[in-house]
Scaffold this motif. Structure first.
Motif, PDB file in Angstrom:
ATOM      1  N   GLY A 521       0.799  -1.213   0.000  1.00  0.00           N
ATOM      2  CA  GLY A 521       0.000   0.000   0.000  1.00  0.00           C
ATOM      3  C   GLY A 521       0.826   1.255   0.000  1.00  0.00           C
ATOM      4  N   GLY A 522       0.151   2.344   0.357  1.00  0.00           N
ATOM      5  CA  GLY A 522       0.782   3.641   0.446  1.00  0.00           C
ATOM      6  C   GLY A 522       0.314   4.367   1.690  1.00  0.00           C
ATOM      7  N   ASN A 523       1.048   5.424   2.040  1.00  0.00           N
ATOM      8  CA  ASN A 523       0.726   6.234   3.218  1.00  0.00           C
ATOM      9  C   ASN A 523       0.510   5.353   4.456  1.00  0.00           C
ATOM     10  OD1 ASN A 523      -1.975   8.178   4.490  1.00  0.00           O
ATOM     11  ND2 ASN A 523       0.157   8.786   4.560  1.00  0.00           N
ATOM     12  N   GLY A 524       1.356   4.336   4.555  1.00  0.00           N
ATOM     13  CA  GLY A 524       1.251   3.422   5.685  1.00  0.00           C
ATOM     14  C   GLY A 524       2.136   3.853   6.836  1.00  0.00           C
ATOM     15  N   LEU A 632      -2.945   7.392  -6.014  1.00  0.00           N
ATOM     16  CA  LEU A 632      -3.688   7.861  -4.835  1.00  0.00           C
ATOM     17  C   LEU A 632      -2.721   8.397  -3.775  1.00  0.00           C
ATOM     18  CD1 LEU A 632      -6.457   5.101  -4.639  1.00  0.00           C
ATOM     19  CD2 LEU A 632      -6.393   7.179  -6.021  1.00  0.00           C
ATOM     20  N   GLU A 633      -2.001   7.519  -3.109  1.00  0.00           N
ATOM     21  CA  GLU A 633      -1.013   8.010  -2.143  1.00  0.00           C
ATOM     22  C   GLU A 633       0.268   7.212  -2.358  1.00  0.00           C
ATOM     23  OE1 GLU A 633      -2.574   8.825   1.727  1.00  0.00           O
ATOM     24  OE2 GLU A 633      -4.574   9.201   0.931  1.00  0.00           O
ATOM     25  N   LEU A 634       1.385   7.938  -2.430  1.00  0.00           N
ATOM     26  CA  LEU A 634       2.650   7.352  -2.863  1.00  0.00           C
ATOM     27  C   LEU A 634       3.726   7.521  -1.789  1.00  0.00           C
ATOM     28  CD1 LEU A 634       2.734   8.938  -6.463  1.00  0.00           C
ATOM     29  CD2 LEU A 634       1.624   6.815  -5.753  1.00  0.00           C
ATOM     30  N   ASP A 635       4.590   6.518  -1.700  1.00  0.00           N
ATOM     31  CA  ASP A 635       5.685   6.537  -0.716  1.00  0.00           C
ATOM     32  C   ASP A 635       7.029   6.466  -1.442  1.00  0.00           C
ATOM     33  OD1 ASP A 635       3.530   6.207   0.959  1.00  0.00           O
ATOM     34  OD2 ASP A 635       4.185   4.307   1.797  1.00  0.00           O
ATOM     35  N   TRP A 636       8.032   7.055  -0.845  1.00  0.00           N
ATOM     36  CA  TRP A 636       9.371   7.011  -1.445  1.00  0.00           C
ATOM     37  C   TRP A 636      10.426   6.700  -0.394  1.00  0.00           C
ATOM     38  CZ3 TRP A 636      12.022  12.258  -2.949  1.00  0.00           C
ATOM     39  CH2 TRP A 636      12.061  13.103  -1.858  1.00  0.00           C
ATOM     40  N   VAL A 678       6.530  17.642 -12.969  1.00  0.00           N
ATOM     41  CA  VAL A 678       7.806  18.357 -12.938  1.00  0.00           C
ATOM     42  C   VAL A 678       8.539  18.192 -11.614  1.00  0.00           C
ATOM     43  CG1 VAL A 678       7.062  20.047 -14.644  1.00  0.00           C
ATOM     44  CG2 VAL A 678       6.677  20.509 -12.212  1.00  0.00           C
ATOM     45  N   ASN A 679       7.951  17.481 -10.675  1.00  0.00           N
ATOM     46  CA  ASN A 679       8.598  17.282  -9.378  1.00  0.00           C
ATOM     47  C   ASN A 679       9.068  15.829  -9.285  1.00  0.00           C
ATOM     48  OD1 ASN A 679       9.363  16.979  -6.741  1.00  0.00           O
ATOM     49  ND2 ASN A 679       7.509  17.867  -5.853  1.00  0.00           N
ATOM     50  N   PRO A 680      10.376  15.611  -9.296  1.00  0.00           N
ATOM     51  CA  PRO A 680      10.874  14.215  -9.281  1.00  0.00           C
ATOM     52  C   PRO A 680      10.541  13.469  -8.000  1.00  0.00           C
ATOM     53  CG  PRO A 680      12.688  15.787  -9.005  1.00  0.00           C
ATOM     54  CD  PRO A 680      11.481  16.594  -9.334  1.00  0.00           C
ATOM     55  N   ALA A 681      10.131  14.192  -6.963  1.00  0.00           N
ATOM     56  CA  ALA A 681       9.783  13.522  -5.703  1.00  0.00           C
ATOM     57  C   ALA A 681       8.423  12.848  -5.773  1.00  0.00           C
ATOM     58  CB  ALA A 681       9.794  14.534  -4.560  1.00  0.00           C
ATOM     59  N   VAL A 682       7.613  13.226  -6.737  1.00  0.00           N
ATOM     60  CA  VAL A 682       6.268  12.645  -6.822  1.00  0.00           C
ATOM     61  C   VAL A 682       6.366  11.291  -7.510  1.00  0.00           C
ATOM     62  CG1 VAL A 682       3.939  12.926  -7.694  1.00  0.00           C
ATOM     63  CG2 VAL A 682       5.179  14.901  -6.821  1.00  0.00           C
ATOM     64  N   ARG A 683       6.521  10.273  -6.683  1.00  0.00           N
ATOM     65  CA  ARG A 683       6.692   8.928  -7.232  1.00  0.00           C
ATOM     66  C   ARG A 683       6.508   7.909  -6.116  1.00  0.00           C
ATOM     67  NH1 ARG A 683      12.648  10.078  -6.363  1.00  0.00           N
ATOM     68  NH2 ARG A 683      13.294   8.391  -4.982  1.00  0.00           N
ATOM     69  N   ALA A 684       6.148   6.713  -6.531  1.00  0.00           N
ATOM     70  CA  ALA A 684       6.143   5.583  -5.602  1.00  0.00           C
ATOM     71  C   ALA A 684       7.406   4.788  -5.858  1.00  0.00           C
ATOM     72  CB  ALA A 684       4.918   4.708  -5.831  1.00  0.00           C
ATOM     73  N   TRP A 698       9.212  -6.197   1.504  1.00  0.00           N
ATOM     74  CA  TRP A 698       8.953  -5.736   0.132  1.00  0.00           C
ATOM     75  C   TRP A 698       7.799  -4.743   0.206  1.00  0.00           C
ATOM     76  CZ3 TRP A 698       4.636  -6.800  -3.285  1.00  0.00           C
ATOM     77  CH2 TRP A 698       4.846  -6.349  -4.602  1.00  0.00           C
ATOM     78  N   SER A 699       7.982  -3.568  -0.362  1.00  0.00           N
ATOM     79  CA  SER A 699       6.974  -2.512  -0.272  1.00  0.00           C
ATOM     80  C   SER A 699       6.665  -1.958  -1.650  1.00  0.00           C
ATOM     81  CB  SER A 699       7.495  -1.367   0.612  1.00  0.00           C
ATOM     82  OG  SER A 699       7.825  -1.824   1.900  1.00  0.00           O
ATOM     83  N   THR A 700       5.389  -1.688  -1.889  1.00  0.00           N
ATOM     84  CA  THR A 700       4.993  -1.149  -3.199  1.00  0.00           C
ATOM     85  C   THR A 700       4.880   0.371  -3.177  1.00  0.00           C
ATOM     86  OG1 THR A 700       2.634  -1.241  -2.736  1.00  0.00           O
ATOM     87  CG2 THR A 700       3.660  -3.222  -3.673  1.00  0.00           C
ATOM     88  N   GLY A 701       4.489   0.954  -2.044  1.00  0.00           N
ATOM     89  CA  GLY A 701       4.407   2.405  -1.942  1.00  0.00           C
ATOM     90  C   GLY A 701       3.264   3.034  -2.694  1.00  0.00           C
ATOM     91  N   SER A 702       2.210   2.287  -2.953  1.00  0.00           N
ATOM     92  CA  SER A 702       1.072   2.835  -3.703  1.00  0.00           C
ATOM     93  C   SER A 702      -0.221   2.221  -3.198  1.00  0.00           C
ATOM     94  CB  SER A 702       1.229   2.530  -5.188  1.00  0.00           C
ATOM     95  OG  SER A 702      -0.012   2.642  -5.851  1.00  0.00           O
ATOM     96  N   ILE A 703      -1.187   3.072  -2.908  1.00  0.00           N
ATOM     97  CA  ILE A 703      -2.495   2.555  -2.491  1.00  0.00           C
ATOM     98  C   ILE A 703      -3.179   1.823  -3.642  1.00  0.00           C
ATOM     99  CG2 ILE A 703      -4.833   3.319  -1.889  1.00  0.00           C
ATOM    100  CD1 ILE A 703      -3.677   5.288   0.044  1.00  0.00           C
TER     101      ILE A 703
END
Lengths: 739, 101
Positions: A521-524, A632-636, A678-684, A698-703
């Motif tokens: 998931g994401g935003n965990g 939806l919600e992404l983690d990095w 344009v923002n390289p931080a916006v990614r899972a 193992w993490s996916t980083g995406s809801i």
């Protein structure tokens, strides 16, 4: 709008145990009750299809009736009898009203609102007022000066029942230089206060008779903070002399009751320090451990300066235990397979399905794989009003707000209470979420989010033939590592956002001991929560410091009342999710979804097995119910926040629209380039790393990940990758510790 | 503050053709202005038949009372619903009916 509502006495259970159902039926008098196993709770035509299976032999028909909810928090004395006999009395309290403009609100007294009998100190359009009544006639005196919202006042009222005198006074505190003056008034020929013996002494509400809120019905509820309520056994002519909270020592002669709200703040009890033993209890879970009138700003942890946290914030829409009569008892058959179940209620053409996580028998796991149902997160989202109450909600969704019938019902029926995403009617933040009330949204068929989205994972486990057990956040909080220890792999849901300290410690210990965790998931692992020590059906959130907060905790109110712990983001407590699962929240967007592209680490022999069957240049998840697996919600990853140095970044997402913005807790200031593309931080970031003793994460980083699993009959690279990881994680062969 | 230009009907056309994003930068400005409306009176959609029918509604701006349903305005397609709301907001912001073709 909704005619059948329900809740249960528990969110998880084991085979052989009973679940009690509390239901309200409006317009019909019986309901059918049965247990169903929920395979997939998503009924969208774009999804894999709603599926449930009846559990044979569990069907019953029971009588049902309408049961109201009596919302509104207050404080009630255990025994008000001695106060009824006071002919002369003076009431004194500090208040910080939040909605003084909305009408008459009861501050303290013994007041039977149905019969207009007793005495009541209140605030309203006429300012502070004292009312007395004997059931036939009513007398009243008011200052005539409305109170100002969010400022402290000392209110004092006195009645001389023998001579029929009433006095009222309001003194603004902490208003130096602002020109606000004290007001007082006096009246004679007053009606003597005569309440029935059953009328309780209350702070923050008047008595509306018997009801479901701990046996009573609070009415004329007060919004705001109260502190240091006291009852004196005499008529006081010099109310101006009571211009400080401490002007009358709590234990002084003539003090009949003095509640020190700074004592026992984690609990439901309120202590009388007058020496008379007239203790009380809070009703409907008001917010405790709030800054009082004398908070200096030097100390932010109420445990270090409880005397500065003597306030309770009462709300007219607080709800603790709905207090309904039991409608049915459902026995979970021995041998019932672990999984996600619902108690399906139907009657009068209506349906309600409160979910239950059926765990395996105690100490007897039935599979190597555990699915951790995010019951704490589901509870926190329940009865969410943000889309209806916040003008910015449509901006966030990038489309018109769509209300389900449940949403529309919630908008109208505020007595069902709110979620910690909402504000109360006085616009203060909601800190408490109780499970002892109908939790609309925490239901099958309630949209693709949280509970329902997670059934995409459990349906995949079933459909692909994996043997798995269901476990829950609540059980993890209670039982800790023991719940996890025997599983080879734990699989999370799409959005495991809310974690208590006990849950976090258990997961950390599990991984340290060689456990394997799949974070799908994401935003965990984002917000810290606490469960109430005496009423564990309630949890608490403080929107402190930073984060996508929806409301912001007041200065000094960052520590939770239920535990005393610092609330807010785990990151701000020094334990970012990156330490646990390699990644943490970085961006959100809700209009569309992107996909992943592989990175060089994905061919590292330590992790290349994850991509077996997937081409090196293949886009991952550029399909699915939401249009893509990254969304939806992404983690990095963030090494500075604790991403393990040996963590492999296997893939990153792209294809995000300009609706995807970097989250405010990861930025120091705003600018116009915080959005994708344009923002390289916006990614899972999809990551893998080994943990001590042969474990791995193992993490996916995406809801959105799980909403792509079912595409093309599970014949897709999201399902292939997830399956590769699950099979390897379930294999006891230890991972070598990474470099 | 950005003002919606009633002459720029090409933006409305873009929205009609693709009511769900991503949108062009200027159309996004139009939508953001429209969506900043206060809660009171805000148009929303109530899902009256699951996944099949949506009824136009307005938030009353006061908690605890029913959402105002426009029972005579129902949609079977969310894109059409978005377009309907867009046209009403266009008129509110520009004072002009939106006429395309």
């Amino acid at each position: 709008m909704l005619k059948l509502l329900s809740y249960t006495d528990r969110l998880w259970a084991r085979p052989g145990e009973d679940v009690t159902v509390f239901a309200s039926a409006e317009g019909f008098d019986s309901i059918d009750v049965e247990l169903v196993r929920l395979i997939c709770g998503d009924d969208s035509p774009k999804g894999p299809g709603y599926r449930e299976e009846e559990v044979a032999g569990t069907r019953q028909t029971v009588a049902a009736t309408f049961q109201p909810i009596h919302a509104g928090s207050c404080i009630v004395a255990d025994d008000a009898a001695p106060l009824h006999t006071l002919d002369d009395a003076t009431l004194q309290i500090l208040v910080w009203p939040t909605t003084p403009e909305t009408g008459e609100q009861a501050v303290m007294g013994i007041w039977d609102s149905r019969n207009k009998a007793g005495f009541l100190l209140s605030i309203g359009p006429e300012g502070a007022a004292l009312t007395t009544g004997d059931g036939k006639t009513v007398s009243r005196v008011a200052t005539g000066a409305p109170l100002v919202a969010r400022e402290w006042y000392l209110l004092a009222a006195s009645h001389d029942a023998v001579n029929g005198m009433l006095r009222i006074a309001q003194h603004p505190l902490n208003r130096d230089g602002r020109g606000e003056v004290a007001h007082a008034a006096v009246a004679d020929k007053a009606t003597p206060p005569r309440a029935s013996a059953e009328t309780p002494f209350m702070v923050g509400a008047a008595w509306g008779g018997p009801g479901n809120a701990d046996g009573l019905r609070p009415v004329q509820c007060f919004n705001g903070k109260v502190e240091a309520p006291r009852v004196l056994r005499h008529y006081e002519t010099d109310l101006a002399g009571l211009n400080e909270a401490g002007s009358v020592a709590p234990g002084a002669r003539g003090v009949a009751l003095a509640w020190d709200l700074s004592r026992a703040m984690t609990g439901l009890r309120v202590e009388d320090v007058s020496g008379n033993g007239r203790h009380g209890r809070t009703v409907n879970l008001p917010t405790r451990a709030m800054t009082g009138h004398d908070w200096t700003g030097d100390e932010h942890d109420w445990r270090h300066a409880p005397d500065q946290y003597g306030a309770i914030h009462l709300h007219d829409d607080d709800i603790g235990d709905a207090g309904w009569q039991a409608t049915a008892r459902v026995s979970l058959p021995e041998g019932l397979r672990s999984g996600i179940y619902c108690i399906k209620l139907s009657g009068g053409g209506h349906e309600d399905m409160p979910p239950i996580v059926v765990q395996p028998p105690r100490g007897g796991k039935t599979a190597d794989i555990a699915f951790l149902s995010s019951t704490a997160t589901y509870q926190t989202y329940a009865n969410y009003h943000h889309g209806m109450d916040d003008a910015g909600a449509e901006m966030r969704s990038a489309s018109a707000t769509i209300l389900s019938p449940s949403d529309a019902h919630l908008f109208e029926h505020r007595e069902l209470g709110h979620s910690p995403y909402d504000t109360h009617s006085d616009l203060s933040g909601v800190t408490v979420a109780s499970a002892r009330r109908p939790m609309l949204g925490y239901r099958p068929k309630a949209g693709l989010w949280s509970f329902n989205a997670d059934t995409h994972i459990t349906a995949w486990l079933d459909d692909c033939g994996f043997a798995w057990d269901a476990i829950s956040d609540h059980a993890l909080h209670d039982e800790g590592l023991a719940l996890l220890a025997s599983y080879k792999v734990v699989v999370t849901g799409t959005h495991p956002e809310y974690w208590s300290t006990s849950m976090w410690q258990a997961m950390t210990a599990y991984l340290d001991g060689g456990g394997r965790l799949m974070y799908l998931g994401g935003n965990g692992f984002y917000w810290r929560i606490a469960f109430h020590p005496e009423f564990p059906d309630a949890l608490e959130v403080r929107r402190a410091h930073a984060g996508a907060r929806y409301w912001i905790a007041e200065p000094g109110d960052y520590h939770m009342a239920f535990s005393g712990e610092l609330g807010g983001l785990w990151q701000r407590i020094g334990t970012a999710p990156q330490k646990l699962v390699g990644i943490g929240t970085v961006a959100t967007g809700f209009d569309s979804c992107g996909w992943y592209e592989r990175l060089p680490d994905s061919t590292n022999p330590r992790a290349s097995w994850i991509f077996e069957g997937v081409g090196e240049d293949e886009r991952i998840g550029d399909f699915g119910q939401l249009g893509g697996a990254a969304g939806l919600e992404l983690d990095w990853v963030d090494r500075t926040l604790g991403t393990p140095a040996h963590c492999l970044r296997l893939a990153s997402s792209t294809g995000h629209s300009s609706q995807y913005l970097q989250t405010i807790d990861t930025m120091t200031f705003n600018h116009t380039a915080v959005a994708a593309p344009v923002n390289p931080a916006v990614r899972a970031d999809m990551v893998f790393f080994e943990t001590p003793n042969g474990g791995g994460v193992w993490s996916t980083g995406s809801i959105a990940w799980a909403a792509s699993l079912a595409s093309d009959g599970y014949n897709n690279n999201v399902a292939v990758i997830t399956g590769n990881v699950l099979r390897r994680f379930a294999d006891p062969t230890p991972f070598e510790q990474g470099n | 503050m950005y003002k919606i230009d009633p002459a720029k009907t090409e933006l409305a056309r873009e929205f009609k053709d693709k009511p769900f994003g991503p949108h062009s930068a200027e159309l996004q400005k139009v939508l953001n202005v429209m969506r900043w409306e206060p809660v009171e009176g805000k148009y929303v959609l109530v899902n009256t038949v699951p996944h099949k029918e949506w009824c136009l509604a307005q938030l009353p701006g006061k908690r605890g009372i029913p959402v105002k349903l426009h029972e005579d305005v129902k949609f079977t397609d969310l894109g059409e619903a978005e377009w309907y709301i867009f046209k009403m907001r266009w008129k509110k912001h520009t004072g002009q009916d939106l006429a395309l073709d």
